[in-house]
Scaffold this active site. Structure first.
Site, PDB file in Angstrom:
ATOM      1  N   PRO A 123       0.810  -1.216   0.000  1.00 30.14           N
ATOM      2  CA  PRO A 123       0.000   0.000   0.000  1.00 30.14           C
ATOM      3  C   PRO A 123       0.845   1.269   0.000  1.00 30.14           C
ATOM      4  O   PRO A 123       1.661   1.484   0.887  1.00 30.14           O
ATOM      5  CB  PRO A 123      -0.813  -0.107   1.289  1.00 30.14           C
ATOM      6  N   GLU A 124       0.656   2.090  -1.005  1.00 23.81           N
ATOM      7  CA  GLU A 124       1.253   3.431  -1.045  1.00 23.81           C
ATOM      8  C   GLU A 124       0.081   4.413  -0.926  1.00 23.81           C
ATOM      9  O   GLU A 124      -1.040   3.995  -0.663  1.00 23.81           O
ATOM     10  CB  GLU A 124       2.056   3.608  -2.337  1.00 23.81           C
TER      11      GLU A 124
END
Length: 272
Positions: free
Chosen positions: A2-3
């Site tokens: 997850p960014e």
DNA sequence: TAACACACCTGTTGGC
DNA sequence: TGCCAACAGGTGTGTT
């Protein structure tokens, strides 16, 4: 992984589901992930109402009024919402039950994710202590400060951007994409970038992360949103995971190299 | 202070 | 088929 776009997509999914819910029970099956103390968290959350779910960089912020619960998903953390609480599965480490019988589940195969519980008044100081840079939008991510930050470091530009200090939200996938878009080689020293290049890089960061948010993030390996749905950003990635494929701009094969210990995708012809 | 190495953690992959 | 090592990567900590 997850960014910012993935975390924002999770936030958008969770916010309408959780707003107004009152916590009735907290079960922590992997206490080390709660850095501010698992027992204290399980006790202190009881009876608290979720006002909203916000985001800063890659952090999810559960707003409880006087306090906040901060979550960092790190590599493979995920939240799932259950209308009716179900038996926990392997890798599900935190269960937050609500008075109406629903449940929020935190799942993390690699147990890298973290939770922090702190007074809302301490939030700004918390992010300051992490040296978290501005959000990657026009209003806050200012060219002058970005150029100055680049100019102060002789580090390769890629690991510098991953530090979150100059701008928040970039991870290994999007940093490869923005450097390709700005035609900058990831090993290039940050301080060697011209003012024009810095401007192109800033523009690429703002546009690429905004597109990632609009597309619901990219589903690489295991990321899913709050409803278990995949994003579509991975369909538009130009270099990440494209090793051996022709560069969409010049046709030269994309190469995979190591920069700062991280797998890095680059077009050696158009990224100088 | 900056730069770098390593730890954390476990599923996947590739080589033997 | 089974075993084992290498690898993936965001962030914090320790070392130089």
């Amino acid at each position: 992984m997850p960014e910012l776009p993935e975390v924002e997509t999770v936030r958008r999914g969770l916010s309408p589901l959780l707003r107004g819910k009152v916590i009735s029970q907290v079960i922590i099956l992997y206490p080390p992930m709660v850095r501010t103390g698992a027992d204290a968290l399980a006790h202190d959350l009881l009876g608290q109402k979720i006002q909203d779910v916000q985001r800063r960089g890659k952090y999810l912020i559960f707003d409880l009024g006087q306090h906040v619960l901060l979550s960092h998903l790190r590599m493979e953390g995920k939240f799932f919402f259950q209308e009716v609480a179900q038996e926990p599965l392997k890798h599900q480490h935190v269960l937050i039950d609500f008075e109406d019988g629903s449940r929020l589940v935190y799942q993390d195969v690699r147990k890298f994710g973290t939770l922090d519980y702190l007074p809302k008044a301490d939030l700004a100081a918390y992010f300051q202590s992490k040296k978290l840079g501005p959000e990657p939008v026009e209003e806050t991510f200012l060219l002058k400060e970005f150029r100055e930050g680049l100019g102060k470091s002789r580090k390769p530009v890629k690991p510098l951007l991953l530090e979150q200090r100059l701008v928040a939200g970039l991870g290994n996938i999007y940093v490869d994409e923005v450097l390709w878009k700005a035609r900058i080689h990831p090993t290039r020293s940050a301080s060697s970038l011209s003012a024009q290049k810095a401007g192109q890089l800033r523009r690429a960061i703002i546009e690429t992360l905004a597109e990632g948010v609009a597309r619901g993030g990219s589903t690489i390996r295991t990321y899913k949103n709050a409803f278990g749905q995949a994003g579509t950003m991975q369909e538009t990635l130009k270099v990440y995971g494209q090793e051996g494929q022709p560069c969409p701009r010049c046709g030269h094969p994309i190469e995979k190299i190591k920069v700062g210990g991280r797998g890095t995708h680059v077009c050696p012809r158009c990224q100088k």
